[in-house]
Design an enzyme around this catalytic site. Structure first.
Site, short mmCIF file in Angstrom:
data_model
loop_
_atom_site.label_atom_id
_atom_site.label_comp_id
_atom_site.label_asym_id
_atom_site.label_seq_id
_atom_site.Cartn_x
_atom_site.Cartn_y
_atom_site.Cartn_z
CG HIS A 1 -0.40 0.00 2.53
ND1 HIS A 1 0.26 1.07 3.07
CD2 HIS A 1 -0.38 -0.96 3.50
CE1 HIS A 1 0.65 0.80 4.29
NE2 HIS A 1 0.29 -0.44 4.58
CB CYS B 1 1.56 -3.59 4.76
SG CYS B 1 -0.06 -4.17 5.31
#
Length: 169
Positions: free
Chosen positions: A132, A144
């Protein structure tokens, strides 16, 4: 042809022939077997790209051959280890622990869902491992991999069904 984009714990990702800045978990990296829900670590390993979500009120449809979905305010992701929907997208309101994907900040304006702990999900071994957008200061993620909008768009232009993101030492 298989494409692999490698993110290194030192804070960079190899994008085509360039090294670009990235952010990984606030707690660093950890072997996938030792990854636990909420540990703030990015799981080491090779993760297939699954599909893309984007905020249609903020960004145009990304240029990619990957499946693309427009986010809506009721999109979420289950991170509740006691739920049968663990590590799956859900619609809000949702009565168990979850992440809201429609956020006030911009980190989820563009999301690439990675195939970590999804075939099938094992409760507690980590959920919502995405590629992301990075915060301006590239501060750590919940586990992430995060890139700039420019670099994530560039990655998506060349990504296909045989593309992987590798998280490495």
């Amino acid at each position: 042809m298989v494409k692999i984009f490698t993110a290194y714990a030192e804070g960079f990702l190899v994008l085509n022939s360039d090294r670009v800045r990235c952010a990984l978990g606030k707690g660093g990296v950890i072997s996938a077997a030792d990854k636990r829900e909420g540990d703030l670590r990015s799981p080491l390993g090779l993760w297939p790209v699954r599909y893309v979500w984007y905020r249609p009120d903020r960004l145009p449809v990304p240029q990619t051959v990957l499946p693309v979905k427009a986010l809506s305010p009721d999109d979420g992701w289950c991170d509740d280890i006691d739920s049968d929907l663990y590590n799956l997208p859900v619609k809000l309101p949702f009565g168990k622990s979850h992440e809201k994907l429609w956020r006030d900040d911009h980190v989820y304006d563009l999301i690439v869902v990675l195939g970590h702990n999804d075939d099938p999900p094992v409760k507690g071994l980590g959920s919502a491992i995405f590629l992301h957008l990075a915060r301006e200061d590239y501060s750590g993620t919940e586990g992430c991999v995060a890139l700039s909008l420019e670099h994530l768009r560039e990655l998506l232009k060349t990504a296909d069904a045989e593309t992987y993101v590798e998280i490495s030492h």
